[in-house]
Scaffold this motif. Sequence first.
Motif, PDB file in Angstrom:
ATOM      1  N   ILE A 156      43.192  27.605 -18.931  1.00  0.00           N
ATOM      2  CA  ILE A 156      43.502  27.421 -20.345  1.00  0.00           C
ATOM      3  C   ILE A 156      42.208  27.246 -21.129  1.00  0.00           C
ATOM      4  O   ILE A 156      41.351  26.455 -20.742  1.00  0.00           O
ATOM      5  CB  ILE A 156      44.419  26.198 -20.541  1.00  0.00           C
ATOM      6  N   SER A 157      42.090  27.963 -22.266  1.00  0.00           N
ATOM      7  CA  SER A 157      40.898  27.829 -23.099  1.00  0.00           C
ATOM      8  C   SER A 157      40.960  26.520 -23.885  1.00  0.00           C
ATOM      9  O   SER A 157      41.971  25.808 -23.857  1.00  0.00           O
ATOM     10  CB  SER A 157      40.794  29.013 -24.056  1.00  0.00           C
ATOM     11  N   GLU A 158      39.886  26.223 -24.623  1.00  0.00           N
ATOM     12  CA  GLU A 158      39.828  24.972 -25.374  1.00  0.00           C
ATOM     13  C   GLU A 158      40.913  24.892 -26.444  1.00  0.00           C
ATOM     14  O   GLU A 158      41.376  23.813 -26.783  1.00  0.00           O
ATOM     15  CB  GLU A 158      38.452  24.810 -26.020  1.00  0.00           C
ATOM     16  N   GLY A 159      41.334  26.018 -26.976  1.00  0.00           N
ATOM     17  CA  GLY A 159      42.361  26.032 -28.008  1.00  0.00           C
ATOM     18  C   GLY A 159      43.776  25.969 -27.463  1.00  0.00           C
ATOM     19  O   GLY A 159      44.733  26.055 -28.227  1.00  0.00           O
ATOM     20  N   GLY A 160      43.931  25.854 -26.143  1.00  0.00           N
ATOM     21  CA  GLY A 160      45.253  25.788 -25.539  1.00  0.00           C
ATOM     22  C   GLY A 160      45.883  27.147 -25.344  1.00  0.00           C
ATOM     23  O   GLY A 160      47.104  27.293 -25.393  1.00  0.00           O
ATOM     24  N   VAL A 161      45.062  28.169 -25.091  1.00  0.00           N
ATOM     25  CA  VAL A 161      45.556  29.535 -24.930  1.00  0.00           C
ATOM     26  C   VAL A 161      45.307  29.989 -23.502  1.00  0.00           C
ATOM     27  O   VAL A 161      44.201  29.873 -22.982  1.00  0.00           O
ATOM     28  CB  VAL A 161      44.850  30.500 -25.916  1.00  0.00           C
ATOM     29  N   ILE A 162      46.350  30.522 -22.881  1.00  0.00           N
ATOM     30  CA  ILE A 162      46.207  31.134 -21.557  1.00  0.00           C
ATOM     31  C   ILE A 162      45.843  32.600 -21.775  1.00  0.00           C
ATOM     32  O   ILE A 162      46.518  33.305 -22.528  1.00  0.00           O
ATOM     33  CB  ILE A 162      47.513  31.038 -20.750  1.00  0.00           C
ATOM     34  N   VAL A 163      44.769  33.056 -21.123  1.00  0.00           N
ATOM     35  CA  VAL A 163      44.326  34.444 -21.244  1.00  0.00           C
ATOM     36  C   VAL A 163      44.434  35.096 -19.872  1.00  0.00           C
ATOM     37  O   VAL A 163      43.887  34.591 -18.888  1.00  0.00           O
ATOM     38  CB  VAL A 163      42.870  34.529 -21.756  1.00  0.00           C
ATOM     39  N   ILE A 164      45.152  36.214 -19.821  1.00  0.00           N
ATOM     40  CA  ILE A 164      45.323  36.950 -18.569  1.00  0.00           C
ATOM     41  C   ILE A 164      44.901  38.391 -18.807  1.00  0.00           C
ATOM     42  O   ILE A 164      45.305  39.005 -19.793  1.00  0.00           O
ATOM     43  CB  ILE A 164      46.801  36.908 -18.110  1.00  0.00           C
ATOM     44  N   LYS A 165      44.098  38.936 -17.881  1.00  0.00           N
ATOM     45  CA  LYS A 165      43.703  40.340 -17.969  1.00  0.00           C
ATOM     46  C   LYS A 165      44.289  41.074 -16.772  1.00  0.00           C
ATOM     47  O   LYS A 165      44.030  40.722 -15.625  1.00  0.00           O
ATOM     48  CB  LYS A 165      42.187  40.494 -17.984  1.00  0.00           C
ATOM     49  N   ALA A 166      45.091  42.083 -17.063  1.00  0.00           N
ATOM     50  CA  ALA A 166      45.710  42.897 -16.013  1.00  0.00           C
ATOM     51  C   ALA A 166      45.168  44.309 -16.108  1.00  0.00           C
ATOM     52  O   ALA A 166      45.305  44.967 -17.130  1.00  0.00           O
ATOM     53  CB  ALA A 166      47.225  42.902 -16.179  1.00  0.00           C
ATOM     54  N   GLN A 167      44.542  44.778 -15.015  1.00  0.00           N
ATOM     55  CA  GLN A 167      43.967  46.126 -15.015  1.00  0.00           C
ATOM     56  C   GLN A 167      44.086  46.798 -13.653  1.00  0.00           C
ATOM     57  O   GLN A 167      43.383  47.746 -13.366  1.00  0.00           O
ATOM     58  CB  GLN A 167      42.496  46.062 -15.434  1.00  0.00           C
ATOM     59  N   GLU A 168      45.011  46.315 -12.825  1.00  0.00           N
ATOM     60  CA  GLU A 168      45.077  46.870 -11.479  1.00  0.00           C
ATOM     61  C   GLU A 168      45.822  48.204 -11.391  1.00  0.00           C
ATOM     62  O   GLU A 168      45.676  48.923 -10.413  1.00  0.00           O
ATOM     63  CB  GLU A 168      45.681  45.866 -10.489  1.00  0.00           C
ATOM     64  N   PHE A 169      46.614  48.554 -12.413  1.00  0.00           N
ATOM     65  CA  PHE A 169      47.365  49.801 -12.388  1.00  0.00           C
ATOM     66  C   PHE A 169      46.766  50.818 -13.366  1.00  0.00           C
ATOM     67  O   PHE A 169      46.036  50.469 -14.268  1.00  0.00           O
ATOM     68  CB  PHE A 169      48.835  49.548 -12.735  1.00  0.00           C
ATOM     69  N   ARG A 170      47.140  52.078 -13.200  1.00  0.00           N
ATOM     70  CA  ARG A 170      46.612  53.135 -14.054  1.00  0.00           C
ATOM     71  C   ARG A 170      47.358  53.241 -15.384  1.00  0.00           C
ATOM     72  O   ARG A 170      46.842  53.791 -16.331  1.00  0.00           O
ATOM     73  CB  ARG A 170      46.698  54.480 -13.327  1.00  0.00           C
ATOM     74  N   THR A 171      48.574  52.725 -15.442  1.00  0.00           N
ATOM     75  CA  THR A 171      49.351  52.844 -16.665  1.00  0.00           C
ATOM     76  C   THR A 171      49.418  51.517 -17.403  1.00  0.00           C
ATOM     77  O   THR A 171      49.419  50.452 -16.798  1.00  0.00           O
ATOM     78  CB  THR A 171      50.790  53.320 -16.372  1.00  0.00           C
ATOM     79  N   GLN A 172      49.508  51.630 -18.718  1.00  0.00           N
ATOM     80  CA  GLN A 172      49.566  50.447 -19.568  1.00  0.00           C
ATOM     81  C   GLN A 172      50.868  49.678 -19.329  1.00  0.00           C
ATOM     82  O   GLN A 172      50.878  48.445 -19.320  1.00  0.00           O
ATOM     83  CB  GLN A 172      49.456  50.878 -21.027  1.00  0.00           C
ATOM     84  N   ALA A 173      51.962  50.387 -19.111  1.00  0.00           N
ATOM     85  CA  ALA A 173      53.265  49.739 -18.922  1.00  0.00           C
ATOM     86  C   ALA A 173      53.270  48.862 -17.670  1.00  0.00           C
ATOM     87  O   ALA A 173      53.771  47.727 -17.696  1.00  0.00           O
ATOM     88  CB  ALA A 173      54.356  50.792 -18.839  1.00  0.00           C
ATOM     89  N   LYS A 174      52.714  49.376 -16.572  1.00  0.00           N
ATOM     90  CA  LYS A 174      52.677  48.593 -15.339  1.00  0.00           C
ATOM     91  C   LYS A 174      51.756  47.384 -15.486  1.00  0.00           C
ATOM     92  O   LYS A 174      52.046  46.303 -14.974  1.00  0.00           O
ATOM     93  CB  LYS A 174      52.230  49.459 -14.158  1.00  0.00           C
ATOM     94  N   ASN A 175      50.640  47.555 -16.174  1.00  0.00           N
ATOM     95  CA  ASN A 175      49.734  46.424 -16.395  1.00  0.00           C
ATOM     96  C   ASN A 175      50.390  45.377 -17.294  1.00  0.00           C
ATOM     97  O   ASN A 175      50.179  44.183 -17.115  1.00  0.00           O
ATOM     98  CB  ASN A 175      48.420  46.910 -17.002  1.00  0.00           C
ATOM     99  N   ARG A 176      51.190  45.823 -18.249  1.00  0.00           N
ATOM    100  CA  ARG A 176      51.918  44.896 -19.124  1.00  0.00           C
ATOM    101  C   ARG A 176      52.899  44.058 -18.287  1.00  0.00           C
ATOM    102  O   ARG A 176      52.982  42.846 -18.423  1.00  0.00           O
ATOM    103  CB  ARG A 176      52.650  45.699 -20.195  1.00  0.00           C
ATOM    104  N   GLU A 177      53.637  44.729 -17.397  1.00  0.00           N
ATOM    105  CA  GLU A 177      54.571  44.025 -16.518  1.00  0.00           C
ATOM    106  C   GLU A 177      53.837  43.049 -15.602  1.00  0.00           C
ATOM    107  O   GLU A 177      54.306  41.931 -15.363  1.00  0.00           O
ATOM    108  CB  GLU A 177      55.358  45.023 -15.677  1.00  0.00           C
ATOM    109  N   ALA A 178      52.695  43.476 -15.073  1.00  0.00           N
ATOM    110  CA  ALA A 178      51.923  42.620 -14.170  1.00  0.00           C
ATOM    111  C   ALA A 178      51.417  41.374 -14.900  1.00  0.00           C
ATOM    112  O   ALA A 178      51.435  40.273 -14.347  1.00  0.00           O
ATOM    113  CB  ALA A 178      50.754  43.401 -13.573  1.00  0.00           C
ATOM    114  N   ALA A 179      50.963  41.538 -16.139  1.00  0.00           N
ATOM    115  CA  ALA A 179      50.468  40.399 -16.912  1.00  0.00           C
ATOM    116  C   ALA A 179      51.592  39.411 -17.203  1.00  0.00           C
ATOM    117  O   ALA A 179      51.420  38.191 -17.082  1.00  0.00           O
ATOM    118  CB  ALA A 179      49.831  40.881 -18.211  1.00  0.00           C
ATOM    119  N   LEU A 180      52.767  39.941 -17.589  1.00  0.00           N
ATOM    120  CA  LEU A 180      53.915  39.064 -17.854  1.00  0.00           C
ATOM    121  C   LEU A 180      54.354  38.338 -16.587  1.00  0.00           C
ATOM    122  O   LEU A 180      54.693  37.153 -16.617  1.00  0.00           O
ATOM    123  CB  LEU A 180      55.076  39.878 -18.423  1.00  0.00           C
ATOM    124  N   GLU A 181      54.328  39.041 -15.472  1.00  0.00           N
ATOM    125  CA  GLU A 181      54.715  38.417 -14.196  1.00  0.00           C
ATOM    126  C   GLU A 181      53.734  37.310 -13.811  1.00  0.00           C
ATOM    127  O   GLU A 181      54.127  36.251 -13.323  1.00  0.00           O
ATOM    128  CB  GLU A 181      54.781  39.485 -13.097  1.00  0.00           C
TER     129      GLU A 181
END
Length: 138
Positions: free
Chosen positions: A64-89
Amino acid sequence: MLRLSERVTIPDEEILMQAVRAQGAGGQNVNKVSSAIHLFFNIHASSLPDFYKRRLFAHAAHRISEGGVIVIKAQEFRTQAKNREAALERLKEIILAAAAPRKTRKPTRPTRGSKERRITNKKQLSEKKQRRGKPDYP
């Protein structure tokens, strides 16, 4: 909408997702397509129950950052949709791991065998150190 349990859900408006270019090898796909996802979740501004918020700050403080924000970076898949699902998961896993009940520790006593091994080991070390002294010549 991200469903955590039957009663707890997070509306899509509280989760900000941004498409960015992924890092690393991949040639033209990586250089031209923004397939990686940055997910931002502000805990303070969310509709999560206070229990979840308190447990998140206690359990996942390093994420968690100082402002109380969780930051997640998902880049393991080639498509944006799969990375979106991975980040939400991943966000769901973080929140559920923080909310999971902790096991209480049951204090135990050392066994007789472990006590004896510790004492014999101490005696052997003591004797070894005693032998390290200067020899007494007659």
